[in-house]
Write an enzyme that holds these catalytic residues in place. Structure first.
Site, PDB file in Angstrom:
ATOM      1  CB  SER A 226      -0.906  -0.006   1.231  1.00  0.00           C
ATOM      2  OG  SER A 226      -0.132   0.292   2.370  1.00  0.00           O
ATOM      3  CE  LYS A 227      -1.266   7.704  -1.842  1.00  0.00           C
ATOM      4  NZ  LYS A 227      -0.508   7.405  -3.003  1.00  0.00           N
ATOM      5  NE  ARG A 228       0.646   0.592   6.203  1.00  0.00           N
ATOM      6  CZ  ARG A 228       1.346  -0.468   6.538  1.00  0.00           C
ATOM      7  NH1 ARG A 228       2.476  -0.335   7.175  1.00  0.00           N
ATOM      8  NH2 ARG A 228       0.926  -1.673   6.221  1.00  0.00           N
TER       9      ARG A 228
ATOM     10  N   GLY B 145       5.426   2.984  -0.036  1.00  0.00           N
ATOM     11  CA  GLY B 145       6.029   3.721  -1.154  1.00  0.00           C
ATOM     12  C   GLY B 145       5.064   3.702  -2.317  1.00  0.00           C
TER      13      GLY B 145
ATOM     14  CD  GLU C 121       1.785   6.410  -5.473  1.00  0.00           C
ATOM     15  OE1 GLU C 121       1.973   6.968  -4.387  1.00  0.00           O
ATOM     16  OE2 GLU C 121       1.264   5.283  -5.569  1.00  0.00           O
TER      17      GLU C 121
END
Ligand code: GLU
Length: 279
Positions: free
Chosen positions: A247-249, A251, A257
């Site tokens: 997940s975003k956490r 990276g 992205e």
């Protein structure tokens, strides 16, 4: 493959509730590769029935991310919300055949039962209160109470051979009479996905393993609707080095992205592609 063998049709079915996650790309890639290997068709369905969380901008972003990756569908994408009438028709058929029933339980009643189950540390199950109402009781309630429609789970065992997980058997007793239409009359994912996959002639449903527990429910719906059950294949999810879902956490997790970081589509796909060892 002889002429009698139906051509394979697969689909990628993202929900436009956010960016295109790299895990979704992997699902799309496996579908695409399977279609190419089998001389089949790779379809795309945008599952936009969650009107509060789906946006047009997300849908456009998913379509252009897939295009950037070279994973655009072979046919015009299907937009799920344009097929709601077909989902409603299927629910009506199930009601007519008594394979579904109207449930008049209120949210408060259901919440109380859920809290009780939680306090007693047992899994929550619908009480079955509205499972066998008489025609008269239904008629009386219809005039005064809103209702959901629940699928009546039949007795027995549901078995299937997953393309990845092999033989799976679930005792139907473990499956709750789940809701297929909300009280506002809108269909639930389980119903919409089955009706759309059947109408699109999907022969192989290849998706993330987070959907594995949905499959027995969906197989029972195919059978109740008299539709041919497709084959299923559930892919392990992409995990980060801490063993949690990427997940975003951790990276970058969405196509955009990675694109902004300078990744090329070929490199991204190469990193997600299956190896010869099948990993
Ligand atoms: N729309 C679902 C999701 O984004 C996928 C449904 C499916 O593949 O059956 O998780």
């Amino acid at each position: 493959m002889n002429n009698d063998t139906p051509k394979i049709r697969v689909r990628f079915a993202p929900s436009p509730t956010g960016h295109l996650h790299i895990g979704g790309v992997r699902t799309a890639l496996f579908n695409y590769l399977y279609a190419r290997q089998q001389g089949g068709t790779y379809c795309l369905r945008i599952e936009d029935t969650d009107k509060e969380r789906s946006t047009d901008a997300n849908m456009q972003e998913i379509l252009s991310a897939l295009e950037w990756l070279g994973l655009s569908a072979d046919e015009k994408p299907v937009i799920q919300s344009e097929h709601i009438q077909e989902h409603l028709y299927a629910a009506q058929q199930l009601l007519n055949k008594d394979k579904a029933y109207r449930c008049f339980c209120t949210k408060e009643e259901l919440d109380t039962d859920k809290a009780k189950a939680e306090a007693e540390k047992r899994p929550y199950r619908y009480s079955g209160k509205c499972r066998n109402l008489s025609a008269k009781e239904i008629q009386n309630k219809l005039e005064v109470k809103p209702y959901t429609v629940r699928f009546r789970i039949p007795e027995g065992v549901t078995r299937f051979k997953d393309m990845v997980y092999k033989d799976i058997a679930v005792n139907n007793e473990e499956i709750d009479d789940f809701i297929i239409l909300r009280s506002d009359g809108t269909p639930i994912y389980q119903l919409s996905v089955v009706v759309d996959d059947a109408n699109m002639g999907i022969t192989h449903v290849i998706r993330g393993e987070d959907h594995l527990s949905n499959t027995p429910k969906q197989i029972l719906l195919y059978l109740a609707l008299g539709k041919k059950v497709p084959k299923f294949g559930h892919l392990p999810l992409i995990l980060a080095s801490d063993g949690k879902r990427l997940s975003k956490r951790h990276g970058a997790s969405s196509v955009n992205e990675f694109k902004e970081l300078g990744f090329l589509p070929e490199g991204l796909l190469n990193g997600l592609a299956p190896t010869e060892k099948g990993e």
